[in-house]
Design a protein around this motif. Structure first.
Motif, PDB file in Angstrom:
ATOM      1  N   LEU A 134       4.580  32.044  67.784  1.00 43.82           N
ATOM      2  CA  LEU A 134       4.653  32.062  66.324  1.00 43.82           C
ATOM      3  C   LEU A 134       6.096  32.445  65.669  1.00 43.82           C
ATOM      4  O   LEU A 134       6.474  32.086  64.684  1.00 43.82           O
ATOM      5  CB  LEU A 134       3.516  33.354  65.881  1.00 43.82           C
ATOM      6  CG  LEU A 134       3.557  33.614  64.228  1.00 43.82           C
ATOM      7  CD1 LEU A 134       2.922  32.466  63.638  1.00 43.82           C
ATOM      8  CD2 LEU A 134       2.869  34.899  64.387  1.00 43.82           C
ATOM      9  N   VAL A 135       6.869  33.095  66.472  1.00 44.36           N
ATOM     10  CA  VAL A 135       8.381  33.483  66.266  1.00 44.36           C
ATOM     11  C   VAL A 135       9.154  32.241  66.640  1.00 44.36           C
ATOM     12  O   VAL A 135      10.063  32.066  65.766  1.00 44.36           O
ATOM     13  CB  VAL A 135       8.681  34.872  66.810  1.00 44.36           C
ATOM     14  CG1 VAL A 135      10.301  35.087  66.669  1.00 44.36           C
ATOM     15  CG2 VAL A 135       7.701  36.027  66.702  1.00 44.36           C
ATOM     16  N   THR A 136       8.958  31.644  67.753  1.00 39.71           N
ATOM     17  CA  THR A 136       9.918  30.941  68.171  1.00 39.71           C
ATOM     18  C   THR A 136       9.612  29.471  68.033  1.00 39.71           C
ATOM     19  O   THR A 136      10.437  28.461  68.311  1.00 39.71           O
ATOM     20  CB  THR A 136      10.293  31.128  69.900  1.00 39.71           C
ATOM     21  OG1 THR A 136       9.225  30.883  70.504  1.00 39.71           O
ATOM     22  CG2 THR A 136      10.754  32.586  69.952  1.00 39.71           C
ATOM     23  N   GLY A 137       8.312  29.107  68.018  1.00 37.75           N
ATOM     24  CA  GLY A 137       8.085  27.842  68.030  1.00 37.75           C
ATOM     25  C   GLY A 137       7.203  27.455  69.108  1.00 37.75           C
ATOM     26  O   GLY A 137       7.108  28.244  70.141  1.00 37.75           O
ATOM     27  N   SER A 138       6.710  26.099  69.438  1.00 41.29           N
ATOM     28  CA  SER A 138       6.023  25.545  70.424  1.00 41.29           C
ATOM     29  C   SER A 138       6.806  25.978  71.883  1.00 41.29           C
ATOM     30  O   SER A 138       7.872  25.154  71.778  1.00 41.29           O
ATOM     31  CB  SER A 138       5.363  24.225  70.240  1.00 41.29           C
ATOM     32  OG  SER A 138       5.026  23.985  71.535  1.00 41.29           O
ATOM     33  N   LEU A 139       6.440  26.481  72.630  1.00 35.96           N
ATOM     34  CA  LEU A 139       7.128  26.598  74.218  1.00 35.96           C
ATOM     35  C   LEU A 139       7.064  25.059  74.457  1.00 35.96           C
ATOM     36  O   LEU A 139       7.907  24.744  75.273  1.00 35.96           O
ATOM     37  CB  LEU A 139       6.472  27.628  74.895  1.00 35.96           C
ATOM     38  CG  LEU A 139       6.596  29.058  74.444  1.00 35.96           C
ATOM     39  CD1 LEU A 139       5.964  30.040  75.444  1.00 35.96           C
ATOM     40  CD2 LEU A 139       8.154  29.232  74.270  1.00 35.96           C
ATOM     41  N   GLU A 140       5.811  24.553  74.735  1.00 39.15           N
ATOM     42  CA  GLU A 140       5.545  23.137  75.130  1.00 39.15           C
ATOM     43  C   GLU A 140       6.701  22.026  74.514  1.00 39.15           C
ATOM     44  O   GLU A 140       7.234  21.173  75.152  1.00 39.15           O
ATOM     45  CB  GLU A 140       4.246  22.497  74.942  1.00 39.15           C
ATOM     46  CG  GLU A 140       3.854  21.340  75.421  1.00 39.15           C
ATOM     47  CD  GLU A 140       4.020  21.267  77.163  1.00 39.15           C
ATOM     48  OE1 GLU A 140       4.448  20.136  77.541  1.00 39.15           O
ATOM     49  OE2 GLU A 140       3.953  22.190  77.741  1.00 39.15           O
ATOM     50  N   LEU A 165      22.220  11.348  64.787  1.00 40.56           N
ATOM     51  CA  LEU A 165      20.851  11.484  64.240  1.00 40.56           C
ATOM     52  C   LEU A 165      20.731  12.996  63.807  1.00 40.56           C
ATOM     53  O   LEU A 165      19.982  13.061  62.960  1.00 40.56           O
ATOM     54  CB  LEU A 165      19.886  10.950  65.377  1.00 40.56           C
ATOM     55  CG  LEU A 165      19.822   9.706  65.802  1.00 40.56           C
ATOM     56  CD1 LEU A 165      19.134   9.359  66.984  1.00 40.56           C
ATOM     57  CD2 LEU A 165      19.259   8.931  64.390  1.00 40.56           C
ATOM     58  N   MET A 166      21.228  14.201  64.584  1.00 39.80           N
ATOM     59  CA  MET A 166      20.919  15.351  64.151  1.00 39.80           C
ATOM     60  C   MET A 166      21.528  15.771  62.768  1.00 39.80           C
ATOM     61  O   MET A 166      21.013  16.354  61.928  1.00 39.80           O
ATOM     62  CB  MET A 166      21.588  16.488  65.259  1.00 39.80           C
ATOM     63  CG  MET A 166      20.826  16.207  66.330  1.00 39.80           C
ATOM     64  SD  MET A 166      19.169  16.694  66.562  1.00 39.80           S
ATOM     65  CE  MET A 166      19.251  18.033  67.641  1.00 39.80           C
ATOM     66  N   TYR A 167      22.700  15.224  62.397  1.00 38.29           N
ATOM     67  CA  TYR A 167      23.594  15.340  61.147  1.00 38.29           C
ATOM     68  C   TYR A 167      22.901  14.540  60.061  1.00 38.29           C
ATOM     69  O   TYR A 167      22.720  14.872  59.081  1.00 38.29           O
ATOM     70  CB  TYR A 167      24.945  15.107  61.325  1.00 38.29           C
ATOM     71  CG  TYR A 167      25.700  16.195  61.946  1.00 38.29           C
ATOM     72  CD1 TYR A 167      26.021  17.430  61.162  1.00 38.29           C
ATOM     73  CD2 TYR A 167      26.034  16.396  63.279  1.00 38.29           C
ATOM     74  CE1 TYR A 167      26.612  18.400  61.687  1.00 38.29           C
ATOM     75  CE2 TYR A 167      26.800  17.261  63.865  1.00 38.29           C
ATOM     76  CZ  TYR A 167      27.111  18.443  63.101  1.00 38.29           C
ATOM     77  OH  TYR A 167      27.715  19.576  63.616  1.00 38.29           O
ATOM     78  N   PHE A 168      22.410  13.180  60.364  1.00 34.33           N
ATOM     79  CA  PHE A 168      22.013  12.449  59.525  1.00 34.33           C
ATOM     80  C   PHE A 168      20.632  12.860  59.008  1.00 34.33           C
ATOM     81  O   PHE A 168      20.495  12.616  57.704  1.00 34.33           O
ATOM     82  CB  PHE A 168      22.015  10.843  59.778  1.00 34.33           C
ATOM     83  CG  PHE A 168      21.521   9.903  59.133  1.00 34.33           C
ATOM     84  CD1 PHE A 168      21.901   9.542  57.796  1.00 34.33           C
ATOM     85  CD2 PHE A 168      20.190   9.524  59.497  1.00 34.33           C
ATOM     86  CE1 PHE A 168      20.928   8.683  57.028  1.00 34.33           C
ATOM     87  CE2 PHE A 168      19.211   8.745  58.758  1.00 34.33           C
ATOM     88  CZ  PHE A 168      19.834   8.135  57.304  1.00 34.33           C
ATOM     89  N   GLY A 169      19.779  12.736  59.693  1.00 35.37           N
ATOM     90  CA  GLY A 169      18.286  12.718  59.692  1.00 35.37           C
ATOM     91  C   GLY A 169      18.024  13.943  58.823  1.00 35.37           C
ATOM     92  O   GLY A 169      16.893  13.851  58.365  1.00 35.37           O
ATOM     93  N   GLY A 170      18.736  15.001  59.049  1.00 32.68           N
ATOM     94  CA  GLY A 170      17.869  16.220  58.863  1.00 32.68           C
ATOM     95  C   GLY A 170      16.662  16.468  59.427  1.00 32.68           C
ATOM     96  O   GLY A 170      15.914  17.270  59.417  1.00 32.68           O
ATOM     97  N   ILE A 171      16.444  15.372  60.281  1.00 36.26           N
ATOM     98  CA  ILE A 171      15.421  15.146  61.231  1.00 36.26           C
ATOM     99  C   ILE A 171      14.063  15.686  60.838  1.00 36.26           C
ATOM    100  O   ILE A 171      14.111  16.520  59.636  1.00 36.26           O
ATOM    101  CB  ILE A 171      15.728  15.808  62.736  1.00 36.26           C
ATOM    102  CG1 ILE A 171      16.959  15.264  63.254  1.00 36.26           C
ATOM    103  CG2 ILE A 171      14.469  15.252  63.566  1.00 36.26           C
ATOM    104  CD1 ILE A 171      16.886  13.971  63.836  1.00 36.26           C
ATOM    105  N   ALA A 172      13.178  15.370  61.125  1.00 36.98           N
ATOM    106  CA  ALA A 172      11.578  15.712  60.641  1.00 36.98           C
ATOM    107  C   ALA A 172      11.419  17.163  60.959  1.00 36.98           C
ATOM    108  O   ALA A 172      11.975  17.968  61.879  1.00 36.98           O
ATOM    109  CB  ALA A 172      10.583  15.021  61.430  1.00 36.98           C
ATOM    110  N   THR A 173      10.614  17.948  60.035  1.00 34.03           N
ATOM    111  CA  THR A 173      10.184  19.294  60.034  1.00 34.03           C
ATOM    112  C   THR A 173       9.280  19.598  61.273  1.00 34.03           C
ATOM    113  O   THR A 173       9.087  20.684  61.785  1.00 34.03           O
ATOM    114  CB  THR A 173       9.966  19.898  58.720  1.00 34.03           C
ATOM    115  OG1 THR A 173       8.712  19.054  58.332  1.00 34.03           O
ATOM    116  CG2 THR A 173      10.951  19.897  57.858  1.00 34.03           C
ATOM    117  N   ASP A 174       8.621  18.692  61.371  1.00 35.36           N
ATOM    118  CA  ASP A 174       7.638  18.849  62.464  1.00 35.36           C
ATOM    119  C   ASP A 174       7.947  18.536  63.897  1.00 35.36           C
ATOM    120  O   ASP A 174       8.659  17.340  63.986  1.00 35.36           O
ATOM    121  CB  ASP A 174       6.158  18.093  62.159  1.00 35.36           C
ATOM    122  CG  ASP A 174       6.356  16.540  62.038  1.00 35.36           C
ATOM    123  OD1 ASP A 174       5.778  15.780  63.242  1.00 35.36           O
ATOM    124  OD2 ASP A 174       6.896  15.905  61.375  1.00 35.36           O
ATOM    125  N   GLY A 175       7.734  19.271  64.737  1.00 33.75           N
ATOM    126  CA  GLY A 175       8.382  19.134  66.168  1.00 33.75           C
ATOM    127  C   GLY A 175       7.675  17.642  66.867  1.00 33.75           C
ATOM    128  O   GLY A 175       8.618  16.802  67.558  1.00 33.75           O
TER     129      GLY A 175
END
Length: 123
Positions: A8-14, A44-54
């Motif tokens: 919940l705090v860190t995001g999905s461990l998987e 890609l990391m700078y451009f995309g703002g990448i998706a918010t879902d993992g």
């Protein structure tokens, strides 16, 4: 129970595990594929703002690693993959993974703020 709280705090461990596997795949590519993949990944990391879902991010990076591993195995020249304009290649590649991006949330937030301001609903 603790794992759920930690996630919940860190995001999905998987998902973190899958991302570390992706990074290892890129690290183990032979040159010049590793250098090209790392440069494109940075963009890609700078451009995309990448998706918010993992899941979307992991799918994109998994496909990205597959692309470079296949190119290395086949001996495909880097320019044959990225073409004459690596920026265009990276942006086109990222657009294929049209998940929700960070900027999409900010666009919605800005639109709502302006609408609220027009109505006098300032918070």
């Amino acid at each position: 129970m603790a794992a759920k709280w930690i996630e919940l705090v860190t995001g999905s461990l998987e998902q973190k595990k899958q991302y570390r596997q992706y990074k290892k795949r890129i690290e183990t590519l032979p040159e010049p594929y590793a250098a090209a993949a790392k440069a494109l990944e940075r963009y890609l990391m700078y451009f995309g703002g990448i998706a918010t879902d993992g899941e979307t991010v992991l799918t994109m990076f998994g496909d990205f690693a597959d692309l470079w591993e296949r190119a290395a195995a086949d001996g495909t020249p880097v320019r044959a993959i990225v073409g004459e304009d690596p920026v265009e290649f990276a942006e086109t590649f990222a657009q294929a993974y049209a998940g929700t991006r960070w900027i999409d949330k900010e666009r919605a937030r800005l639109t709502k703020a302006i609408e609220d301001a027009e109505r006098g609903d300032q918070k």
